[in-house]
Every structure is written in C-alpha cells, then in structure tokens.
Motif scaffolding. Sequence first.
Motif: not given
Length: 146
Positions: A66-68, A1-2, A34-36
């Motif tokens: 980007q995440k990391g 989910m976005i 569930k990741k920003v």
Amino acid sequence: MISVKMLKPYYIKSNENYVRIILAYQYFAVVINKKVYQFIPVEAKEIRINRRTRKVENIGARFAFQKGKDIVYMTMSELLSLPDFLFQLHTIAKPYYENVEEEKNQSINESAIIIDELEHLNVKRLIDRALDERNEEAFYNLVKLL
C-alpha cells in the motif's frame, strides 16, 4: 520496474520441515515505478520454505502493498522473479538450512557410534562362544578384532 527496498522478518518460526518467515507492516517494502509501497498483512503474511529442498512452498500466496489509498497485489511467484528478493530471502533463511545439515551429520555420527558398540558387543559374545566350545583358532582370530 519493481525492486525490494526492505525485507526483514517480523519473526521466524522453524520446525523439522519448514522455515516460516512471518512478515508485518513496516518490515517489508517494494519500490514500484519509483514509489515505495509498504507491505500490509491483508492476505498472505508468511513465506514458507522447505528446509530440505530450500524452495518456497507457498507459491500461490498473494501479498498486498500500500501507498496511501493505492493497493497493489503481488503473488509469490512474481516476488520470486525479483533477484534482490530471492537474495534477501535466502540470506534470512540460511542459518536454518545449516541446522538441517548439522542435524543430519549428528544423526549419522550417533548411528555410527551405536553400530560400533553393537559390533564390539557381538565380537565379545563370539569370543565367549569360542571359549565355551574350546575353539582356540576362532578365539585368537576374534581377539585380534578387539
């Protein structure tokens, strides 16, 4: 989910036709599974909205998040399918839409004033002509229009 976690413009440029919402790092973030993910200005970095139609013009733009070390790309059409993105986007651009309506109304009012002045001057010229021709009936009819 976005979903959209945050959407703030870095700055906004507007001209007669478009509202351009410029985005920058830390001003735009989405939540994917569930990741920003933070927006990074690698490819597209602006949203261009037509002030008259209120539609996003750069549908083909591709935004990077980007995440990391993980980078996710989303197109404008994918973002527009998110209700919270659309809501926030139009909330940001709304003041610029209203200016277009005010400008139209002001232009219409100015035009009406000019037309009234021209009609008034025309009646005065016709009164002068009626006096020159000694046309009493036309004179009295035209005076009533003033």
